[in-house]
Design an enzyme around this catalytic site. Structure first.
Site, PDB file in Angstrom:
ATOM      1  N   GLU B 284       0.833  -1.205   0.000  1.00 22.84           N
ATOM      2  CA  GLU B 284       0.000   0.000   0.000  1.00 22.84           C
ATOM      3  C   GLU B 284       0.864   1.250   0.000  1.00 22.84           C
ATOM      4  O   GLU B 284       0.557   2.237  -0.686  1.00 22.84           O
ATOM      5  CB  GLU B 284      -0.926  -0.023   1.228  1.00 22.84           C
ATOM      6  CG  GLU B 284      -2.120   0.894   1.119  1.00 22.84           C
ATOM      7  CD  GLU B 284      -3.124   0.655   2.241  1.00 22.84           C
ATOM      8  OE1 GLU B 284      -3.824  -0.379   2.200  1.00 22.84           O
ATOM      9  OE2 GLU B 284      -3.205   1.488   3.154  1.00 22.84           O
ATOM     10  N   GLU B 287       2.214   1.776  -3.422  1.00 23.31           N
ATOM     11  CA  GLU B 287       1.143   2.289  -4.286  1.00 23.31           C
ATOM     12  C   GLU B 287       0.878   3.768  -3.995  1.00 23.31           C
ATOM     13  O   GLU B 287       0.717   4.578  -4.912  1.00 23.31           O
ATOM     14  CB  GLU B 287      -0.112   1.447  -4.034  1.00 23.31           C
ATOM     15  CG  GLU B 287      -1.168   1.586  -5.105  1.00 23.31           C
ATOM     16  CD  GLU B 287      -2.444   0.834  -4.744  1.00 23.31           C
ATOM     17  OE1 GLU B 287      -2.464   0.091  -3.746  1.00 23.31           O
ATOM     18  OE2 GLU B 287      -3.431   1.019  -5.470  1.00 23.31           O
ATOM     19  N   CYS B 310      -7.861  -1.750   4.207  1.00 24.66           N
ATOM     20  CA  CYS B 310      -7.657  -2.870   5.143  1.00 24.66           C
ATOM     21  C   CYS B 310      -8.952  -3.331   5.775  1.00 24.66           C
ATOM     22  O   CYS B 310      -9.043  -4.445   6.270  1.00 24.66           O
ATOM     23  CB  CYS B 310      -6.745  -2.445   6.277  1.00 24.66           C
ATOM     24  SG  CYS B 310      -5.179  -1.866   5.705  1.00 24.66           S
ATOM     25  N   SER B 330      -6.807   1.960  -2.407  1.00 25.26           N
ATOM     26  CA  SER B 330      -5.651   1.119  -2.692  1.00 25.26           C
ATOM     27  C   SER B 330      -6.160  -0.257  -3.104  1.00 25.26           C
ATOM     28  O   SER B 330      -7.161  -0.738  -2.578  1.00 25.26           O
ATOM     29  CB  SER B 330      -4.799   0.994  -1.430  1.00 25.26           C
ATOM     30  OG  SER B 330      -3.939  -0.108  -1.535  1.00 25.26           O
ATOM     31  N   LYS B 369     -14.862  -9.547   8.807  1.00 25.59           N
ATOM     32  CA  LYS B 369     -13.806 -10.437   8.319  1.00 25.59           C
ATOM     33  C   LYS B 369     -14.369 -11.812   7.955  1.00 25.59           C
ATOM     34  O   LYS B 369     -13.829 -12.503   7.107  1.00 25.59           O
ATOM     35  CB  LYS B 369     -12.713 -10.588   9.376  1.00 25.59           C
ATOM     36  CG  LYS B 369     -11.878  -9.339   9.579  1.00 25.59           C
ATOM     37  CD  LYS B 369     -10.867  -9.129   8.456  1.00 25.59           C
ATOM     38  CE  LYS B 369     -10.097  -7.833   8.623  1.00 25.59           C
ATOM     39  NZ  LYS B 369      -9.407  -7.434   7.392  1.00 25.59           N
ATOM     40  N   GLU B 372     -15.629 -11.245   4.581  1.00 29.99           N
ATOM     41  CA  GLU B 372     -14.521 -10.986   3.653  1.00 29.99           C
ATOM     42  C   GLU B 372     -13.848 -12.288   3.207  1.00 29.99           C
ATOM     43  O   GLU B 372     -13.592 -12.491   2.024  1.00 29.99           O
ATOM     44  CB  GLU B 372     -13.482 -10.074   4.305  1.00 29.99           C
ATOM     45  CG  GLU B 372     -12.329  -9.710   3.364  1.00 29.99           C
ATOM     46  CD  GLU B 372     -11.189  -8.974   4.072  1.00 29.99           C
ATOM     47  OE1 GLU B 372     -10.844  -9.332   5.209  1.00 29.99           O
ATOM     48  OE2 GLU B 372     -10.636  -8.039   3.468  1.00 29.99           O
ATOM     49  N   GLU B 377     -13.501 -13.677  -4.786  1.00 30.94           N
ATOM     50  CA  GLU B 377     -12.198 -13.288  -5.343  1.00 30.94           C
ATOM     51  C   GLU B 377     -11.044 -13.689  -4.434  1.00 30.94           C
ATOM     52  O   GLU B 377      -9.888 -13.591  -4.835  1.00 30.94           O
ATOM     53  CB  GLU B 377     -12.165 -11.789  -5.656  1.00 30.94           C
ATOM     54  CG  GLU B 377     -12.326 -10.842  -4.474  1.00 30.94           C
ATOM     55  CD  GLU B 377     -13.781 -10.487  -4.183  1.00 30.94           C
ATOM     56  OE1 GLU B 377     -14.678 -11.287  -4.488  1.00 30.94           O
ATOM     57  OE2 GLU B 377     -14.016  -9.391  -3.627  1.00 30.94           O
ATOM     58  N   CYS B 514     -10.356  -0.846  14.956  1.00 32.04           N
ATOM     59  CA  CYS B 514     -10.571  -2.271  15.257  1.00 32.04           C
ATOM     60  C   CYS B 514     -10.685  -2.547  16.753  1.00 32.04           C
ATOM     61  O   CYS B 514     -11.337  -3.507  17.154  1.00 32.04           O
ATOM     62  CB  CYS B 514      -9.444  -3.111  14.689  1.00 32.04           C
ATOM     63  SG  CYS B 514      -9.031  -2.680  12.994  1.00 32.04           S
TER      64      CYS B 514
END
Lengths: 158, 595
Positions: B284, B287, B310, B330, B369, B372, B377, B514
């Protein structure tokens, strides 16, 4: 992307009504009132469109629609029948009238007959307690209705 | 504001004008019980519908009892919070709430942590005089969250979180009277709603109506399967909160005991998501520098500000609400997913285990999560890079089931090669941390000079929206930070309208980041818990000998042995992703009559 399909003319109606209220979120109830007046009922797709136009969540719109008994998510029949269950009508036998309509039409409260001719709802007081029990069919008001008179009322619309 | 005088339980008190009876009583050390009322002090989060009537008090001169949470004190008010009338009324209210509540406390997921249960105990309810009709809603199981709405008491905290704090709009109070509950539009399942799975509804639900999907049975099965190699990774925010589940003081850092407990649970390799956080910074950060350098060189097409990626709750939010910006974040995967991708390639090769025989488990402070790691993908031939994601609470449950005395465990280290991390990694767990970690590396790569002061104090804090300017050599880098999705919306709308000139924006879906995640031990509205966790995160950073991601020797080795360079083709294939447009489009179709 998830696509929600609505007939173009209905979508235009919804957009026009939302625009006429200046897209004010606080006018949600008034918008829904007008939209139901124009389209007959508030389908899930209609509610999604109203939510999008006013910039609020579909959950919020559905929260209001499901709260107020005036709003309906089912298409009404050509001749919507409403039976008053207000105090005066109730004590003068409205429940028996309701049961007779249910029996004759073969539907429950809130439903529409399969042929789409009649729909059956209850409401709370139309302000004509002197005529109790009161039934309305469309715009027409019937007073002093008794179970034996139900068939005659229905025959007027067949 | 002026001061006024009131008397509460015969105790005279001087308070600020405008104070509610509830808060005045708290200042006097009197804790009036509440149920629907909820507040995260200093964080702008308050639920105050005045609906449950548990907090009623007697006010001299008033005929009826008054709810303390919505009654504002007036000068000279005489309040009594514990008269026989109040106590009886409070108990009756609670008995009525309990009269139609499923009485399966013994096996309820919330048992022992349920505010309704605690209240019944506190008010000494030993019998329920009323028997109410039971509702029978179907259970809604999304990839992250279970809605068992028969247990809903209509406190409406979740609705407040979902709509006012997060502006997600997945939930609303629906229907009326006995049928009223909180649900998505049209009573559909959460999976069909714009839910981001941030889990903040679960974090504030006082009962068992909203809980997480429990993956502990699958993990016990995998650990018992001799044909599987099971590895685990633990997110930064877990180690500063797990101790709370075992009665340790809030803010205790239990990194070593956590690693030891995971080893005793039978995980073959105990690794750290912090390692993947350092890896995230490499990708990241590279980038970020690439985009900023291109922008400074006059490239007009470069997408700025770069948004961090994230946080899976935030990614979901973007996909539903800002699809026009889906090329802006990102492309770096989250640390959880980077870890999974490296574990099932680089590490699987190293230990000579086939991909399908390697099970990757993550321990996260987060419920998004869970969703996710099941995204298509992030699967190869239908095998997810991360098989199961469990919350901090679920890990505590596993440790308890396995008869492990957490307090008595020695401090142990993570295994290598995926367990080493720099101080830049733990701060991923708190708002501002990801961008601070990125700046530590970006600064050195951009200026070619050593960063002497690694603590970017200006990026820290718990306010919902923050702005800061960091100097990288002669260049000013403008940074925006948001925690909580409602605050993210504010920042993104500024960007959309061209009102902001940020180079980079960090977004975390949960209030405070978090550490306040939907999978953490429940804070029950005590914001001091969240602040202590934040302090512990920064302490964990300070205690590390290495503070910058690019100095992590195992990260350097990973690039040398396997990846090559950050953001090269291999890194892109394994460590980067793309985002989808999940918005709803209303489409007009041709009128039937016109056909």
């Amino acid at each position: 992307m998830a696509y929600i399909k609505l007939v173009e003319s209905s979508l235009k109606t919804i957009k026009d009504i939302c625009a006429s209220f200046g897209y004010r979120k606080g006018d949600l109830i008034n918008v829904l009132h007008k939209v139901q007046g124009a389209l007959g009922y508030l389908s899930a797709e209609t509610q999604e469109a109203v939510a999008k136009e006013l910039g609020i969540s579909a959950a919020t719109v559905y929260g209001v629609v499901s709260f107020y008994s005036f709003f309906t998510m089912k298409p009404k029949g050509n001749h919507p029948i409403s039976i008053c269950m207000g105090t005066a009508c109730y004590v003068r036998g409205a429940e028996k009238v309701v049961n007779e309509f249910k029996k004759q039409l073969g539907v429950e409260i809130g439903e529409t007959t399969e042929d789409g001719v009649f729909s059956l709802t209850c409401l709370r007081c139309v302000g004509a307690c002197g005529l109790a029990p009161v039934v309305t069919v469309g715009e027409k008001v019937y007073g002093h209705v008794v179970p034996d008179g139900v068939e005659g009322i229905l025959n007027e619309y067949k | 504001m002026g001061k006024i005088k009131v008397t509460i339980d015969y105790k005279p008190l001087e308070i600020e004008e405008g104070t509610t009876v509830l808060h005045a009583a708290r200042q006097a050390g009197i804790g009036i019980p509440t149920l629907c009322y909820f507040q995260l002090h200093d964080m702008g989060i308050e639920n105050n519908p005045g609906g449950c009537r548990i907090c009623v008090v007697e006010i001299e001169g008033r005929r009826n009892l008054a709810p303390a949470c919505v009654t504002v004190c007036t000068d000279g008010m005489v309040i009594k919070t514990n008269t026989i009338r109040v106590l009886n009324s409070r108990r009756t209210v609670l008995e009525l709430i309990l009269s139609n509540h499923p009485a399966d406390c013994l096996i309820c997921a919330k048992s022992g942590n349920c505010e309704l249960q605690t209240l019944a105990h506190r008010l000494g309810v030993r019998q329920i005089a009323y028997q109410g009709e039971q509702s029978h809603f179907r259970e809604d199981r999304s990839p992250s969250i279970i809605r068992d709405i028969d247990k809903c008491i209509m406190c409406r905290r979740c609705e407040m979180m979902c709509n006012e704090v997060q502006t997600v709009g997945a939930l609303s109070a629906i229907n009326r009277g006995f049928d009223s509950v909180v649900a998505p539009a049209f009573e559909q399942d959460l999976i069909k709603s714009p839910c981001t799975y941030c889990g903040q509804c679960v974090a504030v639900c006082p009962t068992g109506a909203l809980t997480e999907i429990d993956h502990t049975p699958e993990i016990l099965r995998a650990l018992a399967d001799p044909t599987k190699t099971v590895v685990v990774q633990t997110a930064p925010a877990v180690r500063v909160a797990l101790g709370e589940e075992f009665g340790m003081p809030v803010g205790t850092i239990v990194t070593g005991k956590m690693a030891a407990s995971l080893r005793r649970l039978g995980f073959d390799y105990v690794f750290d998501t912090d390692f993947a956080a350092d890896l995230t910074i490499m990708e990241e950060g590279t980038e970020l520098l690439g985009r900023i350098s291109a922008f400074l060189a006059g490239d007009k097409d470069v997408k700025l500000p770069i948004l961090t990626s994230c946080c899976p709750g935030w990614v979901n939010f973007l996909e539903y609400n800002f699809p026009n910006m889906k090329d802006v974040p990102s492309t770096a995967k989250s640390p959880q997913q980077m870890f999974g991708a490296i574990a099932k390639t680089y590490f699987a090769d190293k230990i000579n285990v086939k991909r399908e025989d390697l099970i990757v488990v993550s321990v996260m402070p987060c419920l998004a999560k869970k969703y996710e790691c099941q995204r298509d993908e992030f699967k190869v031939d239908n095998d997810p890079d991360v098989n199961y994601s469990i919350s901090t609470r679920e890990l505590a449950a596993l440790i308890k089931q396995a008869n492990i005395s957490f307090h008595e465990l020695p401090d142990e280290d993570f295994d290598n090669p995926l367990g080493e991390s720099s101080g830049a990694a733990p701060i991923f767990g708190v708002t501002g941390g990801v961008i601070e970690a990125a700046m530590r590396t970006a600064y050195e790569l951009f200026t070619g000079q050593k960063l002497e002061k690694v603590d970017f104090i200006e990026l820290r804090g718990l306010e919902g929206v923050r702005k800061a300017t960091i100097k990288m050599g002669d260049q000013d880098i403008h940074i925006g930070i948001a925690n909580g999705l409602g605050n993210a919306r504010k920042l993104l709308e500024m960007v959309n309208k061209g009102e902001a000139d940020f180079h980079a924006i960090e977004i975390m879906a949960c209030p405070a980041g978090c550490i306040g995640g939907g999978g953490q031990p429940l804070h029950h509205g005590d914001s001091s818990i969240i602040k202590k966790r934040a302090a512990a995160i920064y302490e964990e950073d300070r205690n590390k000998p290495i503070r910058k991601s690019h100095e992590n020797s195992y990260i350097i080795k990973l690039y040398e042995e396997f990846l090559g360079k950050p953001c090269n083709e291999k890194a892109h294939h394994l460590l980067h992703t793309h985002y989808f447009d999940k918005s709803t489009v209303i489409e007009g179709t041709v009128d039937v009559e016109n056909n």
